[in-house]
Every structure is written in C-alpha cells, then in structure tokens.
Design an enzyme around this catalytic site. Structure first.
Site, mmCIF file in Angstrom:
data_model
loop_
_atom_site.group_PDB
_atom_site.id
_atom_site.type_symbol
_atom_site.label_atom_id
_atom_site.label_comp_id
_atom_site.label_asym_id
_atom_site.label_seq_id
_atom_site.Cartn_x
_atom_site.Cartn_y
_atom_site.Cartn_z
ATOM 1 N N ASP A 1 -6.721 -2.990 -7.576
ATOM 2 C CA ASP A 1 -7.321 -3.520 -6.356
ATOM 3 C C ASP A 1 -7.486 -5.016 -6.478
ATOM 4 O O ASP A 1 -7.694 -5.554 -7.568
ATOM 5 C CB ASP A 1 -8.665 -2.865 -6.037
ATOM 6 N N ARG B 1 0.825 -1.222 0.000
ATOM 7 C CA ARG B 1 0.000 0.000 0.000
ATOM 8 C C ARG B 1 0.852 1.262 0.000
ATOM 9 O O ARG B 1 0.490 2.259 0.643
ATOM 10 C CB ARG B 1 -0.933 0.041 1.215
ATOM 11 N N TYR C 1 -14.085 -12.925 0.136
ATOM 12 C CA TYR C 1 -14.865 -11.725 -0.192
ATOM 13 C C TYR C 1 -16.135 -12.080 -0.953
ATOM 14 O O TYR C 1 -17.207 -11.516 -0.713
ATOM 15 C CB TYR C 1 -14.026 -10.736 -1.016
ATOM 16 N N ARG D 1 -7.454 11.338 -5.683
ATOM 17 C CA ARG D 1 -8.691 10.706 -5.199
ATOM 18 C C ARG D 1 -9.842 11.699 -5.042
ATOM 19 O O ARG D 1 -10.997 11.312 -5.066
ATOM 20 C CB ARG D 1 -8.442 10.003 -3.859
ATOM 21 N N ARG E 1 -3.847 6.358 0.793
ATOM 22 C CA ARG E 1 -4.403 7.606 1.322
ATOM 23 C C ARG E 1 -3.477 8.390 2.240
ATOM 24 O O ARG E 1 -3.710 9.564 2.494
ATOM 25 C CB ARG E 1 -5.709 7.316 2.061
HETATM 26 O O1 CP3 Z 1 0.085 -1.467 -2.485
HETATM 27 C C1 CP3 Z 1 -0.215 -0.588 -3.328
HETATM 28 O O2 CP3 Z 1 0.251 0.574 -3.274
HETATM 29 C C2 CP3 Z 1 -1.070 -0.970 -4.515
HETATM 30 C C3 CP3 Z 1 -2.449 -0.751 -4.404
HETATM 31 C C4 CP3 Z 1 -3.405 -1.733 -3.744
HETATM 32 C C5 CP3 Z 1 -4.745 -1.361 -3.469
HETATM 33 N N1 CP3 Z 1 -5.404 -2.462 -3.000
HETATM 34 C C6 CP3 Z 1 -5.370 -0.027 -3.705
HETATM 35 C C7 CP3 Z 1 -6.378 0.385 -2.726
HETATM 36 C C8 CP3 Z 1 -3.263 -3.062 -3.363
HETATM 37 C C9 CP3 Z 1 -2.021 -3.937 -3.398
HETATM 38 C C10 CP3 Z 1 -4.530 -3.518 -2.912
HETATM 39 C C11 CP3 Z 1 -4.799 -4.905 -2.465
HETATM 40 C C12 CP3 Z 1 -6.009 -5.198 -1.711
HETATM 41 N N2 CP3 Z 1 -7.273 -4.702 -1.903
HETATM 42 C C13 CP3 Z 1 -6.078 -6.173 -0.693
HETATM 43 C C14 CP3 Z 1 -4.941 -7.040 -0.266
HETATM 44 C C15 CP3 Z 1 -3.977 -6.286 0.530
HETATM 45 C C16 CP3 Z 1 -4.229 -6.298 1.980
HETATM 46 O O3 CP3 Z 1 -4.386 -5.218 2.559
HETATM 47 O O4 CP3 Z 1 -4.189 -7.388 2.550
HETATM 48 C C17 CP3 Z 1 -7.404 -6.206 -0.227
HETATM 49 C C18 CP3 Z 1 -7.919 -7.070 0.889
HETATM 50 C C19 CP3 Z 1 -8.155 -5.286 -1.006
HETATM 51 C C20 CP3 Z 1 -9.615 -4.982 -0.931
HETATM 52 C C21 CP3 Z 1 -9.783 -3.615 -0.447
HETATM 53 N N3 CP3 Z 1 -9.570 -2.492 -1.236
HETATM 54 C C22 CP3 Z 1 -10.077 -3.189 0.872
HETATM 55 C C23 CP3 Z 1 -10.370 -4.097 2.042
HETATM 56 C C24 CP3 Z 1 -10.043 -1.788 0.857
HETATM 57 C C25 CP3 Z 1 -10.227 -0.890 2.050
HETATM 58 C C26 CP3 Z 1 -11.482 -0.145 2.052
HETATM 59 C C27 CP3 Z 1 -11.234 1.247 2.609
HETATM 60 O O5 CP3 Z 1 -12.165 2.042 2.450
HETATM 61 O O6 CP3 Z 1 -10.175 1.517 3.170
HETATM 62 C C28 CP3 Z 1 -9.718 -1.373 -0.463
HETATM 63 C C29 CP3 Z 1 -9.575 0.007 -0.949
HETATM 64 C C30 CP3 Z 1 -8.233 0.412 -1.492
HETATM 65 N N4 CP3 Z 1 -7.534 -0.277 -2.433
HETATM 66 C C31 CP3 Z 1 -7.500 1.592 -1.164
HETATM 67 C C32 CP3 Z 1 -6.340 1.585 -1.952
HETATM 68 C C33 CP3 Z 1 -5.264 2.642 -2.000
HETATM 69 C C34 CP3 Z 1 -7.886 2.671 -0.164
HETATM 70 C C35 CP3 Z 1 -9.144 3.320 -0.445
HETATM 71 C C36 CP3 Z 1 -9.255 4.446 -1.411
HETATM 72 O O7 CP3 Z 1 -8.339 5.037 -2.010
HETATM 73 O O8 CP3 Z 1 -10.433 4.796 -1.542
#
Ligand code: CP3
Length: 349
Positions: free
Chosen positions: A75, A26, A151, A39, A30
């Site tokens: 994602d 990540r 999921y 964003r 954010r």
């Molecule tokens: O690592 C990086 O910089 C690459 C980007 C990346 C994202 N998601 C972008 C994202 C990666 C590698 C992921 C993987 C991901 N997505 C996982 C596996 C990683 C882990 O944490 O174990 C999972 C479980 C997801 C599903 C997902 N996407 C969740 C649970 C969430 C959180 C919801 C929230 O509101 O915080 C996301 C959203 C997400 N994906 C964000 C980012 C930067 C943050 C929210 C945003 O920008 O709105």
C-alpha cells in the site's frame, strides 16, 4: 532486475516491441474473488506485511489476467509507519492517520532512518521475481512526495486539500522539509524493491492534479525530480502517474521520468503531443468503461490503440485503478483484446 528484455520494460524505454504491453493498476484487489477469499482471513496490512501472502496475491492476479507485468501488492501508505506516523484503514473512511501533520514540530519529529523496516515489501518482490524469472517483469512502487504529504497533512483522503495547500502557502519551509523527508524515505524504500528484483518503479502522485501548474512547479516539482533521479540511479525506469493532470503534463515530464501515466480525461494522442511526442505513455481507459457491455468496452480499447497508432512506448492501462465491483470477465477480456489487436507488422519491429 529480472525481465529486462520483456515487452513491458522495453516499452518503458520507448524501444520497439512485438505488441502493446498491458497491465492494470489495482489488478490485485477486491473485484477478484481470489483476493476477497484471502481478505476474509487477513486484514489489508497483514497481507502487505506477510511476504508470502503479498507475493501470492501479486502472482495470482497477474496469472489470472494474463497481463504483461505484476505489480507488487503493498500500500502507498506503508512508509508512514516507519516515519513514526501510525495509521489504520477504517471501513467507511479509508485510511485514517491518527495524528495528522500540521506544524513544524510535527514535521521535525518524522523519522527518516528506518526505511529498512519496510524490507518485508522487498522480500515479497524477491519471491515474485523468483517465481516469474525472465517470463514476467515485476513493478515496484512508492508514493510521490506530494500525494504522501497530502495524506499525512489531511489525515486521510480529501476533497479540497485545504490543510495541505494551507501549509504549502503559509509554511512553505515546513512543507518543503516534509517533502524532503518523504523523498529520503521513498527513495530508499523503492531502491530496496529494485535490489530485490523489481524491473520498473511506478511513482503514484494520484492527487497532484488538485494543484495549479505554477504551484506544482514551485512547491512540488523540484522534490519530485529529486525522487525520480534517485530512483533512476537504481537502474530501473520510472513511471510517474497522476490523475487530473492534463494541465501539468509538461511540468511532470520535467521530473525526467521515462513514462508518464495518464488518466482518461485527455485523449492519449493529445497527451503525447503535450509531451512533445517524447518518452513513453501509460494509459488510459476510464476504469468505469469496464462496467459497460463488451462491445462498447472493446470499441473504447480500440480507440486508445488507434490513438497510440503502434508507436513505440505505449503501455496499455486504465486511467486509474480497477474499482471493487468491476466484472472480472471484462478485465480478462480487455487484457486479451489488447494482446490480440496490438501486434506490430513485421516491418515495424
Ligand atoms: O495495484 C495493485 O494491484 C497493487 C496494490 C495496491 C494497493 N494500494 C492495495 C490496496 C496499490 C498500487 C495501492 C496504492 C495506493 N494506496 C494508492 C495509489 C493508487 C491510487 O489509487 O491512486 C493510494 C492512494 C492508496 C491508499 C489507499 N489504500 C486507499 C485510498 C485505499 C482505499 C480504501 C478502501 O477502503 O477502499 C487503500 C486500500 C487498498 N490498498 C486496497 C487494496 C487492494 C483495497 C482495500 C482492501 O483490500 O481492504
């Protein structure tokens, strides 16, 4: 493959390096003001689906932090859409799958012939790979079958994985068909990323730690091994990451992944010992330590470097993703610290 001789790719193959490579899960998220600015104008899915934006976010994070690899901005859940399982992100609940998978007919309906519709991710990979050339490797990624299935079955995040385990125990054939379909889609999707220039693939099995090791071996390991084998045919080394996996490590190694990603709950050297000191390890600083003061943060980073003791095949990372409120300056300082304090003496390389 764009940077096969980079220290990150060499470490994934357990080859000697000049110093420990470092990147952060990540790293584009954010906590970064540059990401928040984009964003404001676009939703998460809009960024993922616009290769120019996804590439920009990927490149900016890697350059701001001066890390040793760029992970493609995407994602985990994107493949659900091409399997005909729509989802959206809710501001309080995170991802919401509109019609969770519960019965055999739900599994049977899932498509496996449209992975090509995810080509926008490969296009972003290609833009990033061209930007960095041989200077910086690119990490592609996909979800592991268990974590993706959780999921799909729960309909979102979960605490007890009740519906997932219920299907696993009571409808093992349906559960296995679901995993088989996920392997088919995830392997095509990640292979596209390698063809577009990704050097390494990370497989996220973030929630696999909820399983007893016997259940992991019986219901999950065989399909996960299939996925890893198929990804390796693309020529890219595989990082297999999960959290809460101290009891699963030996079984996870049986997937054949070159690198195992560790969370912070187990000391790095003990994790390595469990793996028979074989293969490469990625990790494993608690992401919450980034909220502590600088001296404490660096002492924890140093403790991890000490446990790795300059062995080949250590990639410095957090034990899970960077949290939204994390101070950016601490993340930058951590990357710089690892770069500065992990140089191998000339006699080692
Ligand atoms: O690592 C990086 O910089 C690459 C980007 C990346 C994202 N998601 C972008 C994202 C990666 C590698 C992921 C993987 C991901 N997505 C996982 C596996 C990683 C882990 O944490 O174990 C999972 C479980 C997801 C599903 C997902 N996407 C969740 C649970 C969430 C959180 C919801 C929230 O509101 O915080 C996301 C959203 C997400 N994906 C964000 C980012 C930067 C943050 C929210 C945003 O920008 O709105």
């Amino acid at each position: 493959m764009s940077a096969p001789d980079s220290r990150f790719v060499r470490a994934c193959k357990s080859l000697p390096v000049d110093r420990t490579p470092v990147w952060f899960m990540r790293q584009a998220g954010r906590y970064l003001p540059e990401y928040r600015a984009i964003r404001k104008l676009h939703s998460l899915l809009e960024i993922c689906k616009a290769p120019r934006l996804a590439a920009e976010v990927t490149i900016a994070a890697a350059e701001i932090l001066k890390v040793d690899a760029a992970i493609i901005f995407a994602d985990l859940l994107l493949p659900l859409e091409v399997m005909d399982l729509p989802f959206h992100f809710s501001s309080h609940e995170g991802p919401v799958i509109e019609h969770p998978i519960r019965q055999r007919s739900d599994v049977a309906r899932l498509r496996t012939d449209c992975a090509g519709d995810l080509a926008y991710v490969a296009e972003a990979v290609s833009t990033v790979a061209k930007h960095f050339g041989t200077k910086l490797p690119v990490i592609g990624f996909c979800g592991a079958p268990f974590t993706l299935a959780s999921y799909m079955i729960e309909g979102g995040g979960s605490r007890h994985y009740l519906h997932t385990k219920k299907m696993m125990y009571a409808q093992p054939k349906d559960f296995d068909l679901l995993l088989e379909k996920l392997v088919l889609v995830a392997s095509q999707y990640a292979t596209q990323q390698v063809r577009a220039g990704a050097d390494v693939i990370q497989v996220f099995d973030s929630w696999v730690g909820c399983l007893a090791v016997e259940d992991y071996r019986r219901y999950v390991l065989p399909r996960t091994r299939d996925l890893v084998k198929q990804l390796q045919q693309s020529g890219a080394p595989v990082i297999y990451f999960g959290t809460d996996t101290a009891t699963l490590l030996e079984a996870m190694q049986e997937t054949g992944a070159e690198v195992i990603g560790l969370d912070w709950r187990i000391p790095l050297d003990q994790g390595w010992e469990k793996l028979g000191n074989r293969g490469a390890l990625q990790g494993n600083l608690d992401p919450v330590v980034l909220f502590a003061d600088r001296r404490y943060l660096m002492s924890c980073a140093q403790a991890i470097l000490d446990r790795a003791a300059g062995r080949d095949g250590h990639i410095f990372n957090l034990g899970h993703g960077i949290l939204p409120e994390t101070p950016v300056e601490n993340v930058k300082a951590l990357a710089a610290y690892v770069a500065e304090h992990s140089a191998r003496s000339a006699s080692v390389v």
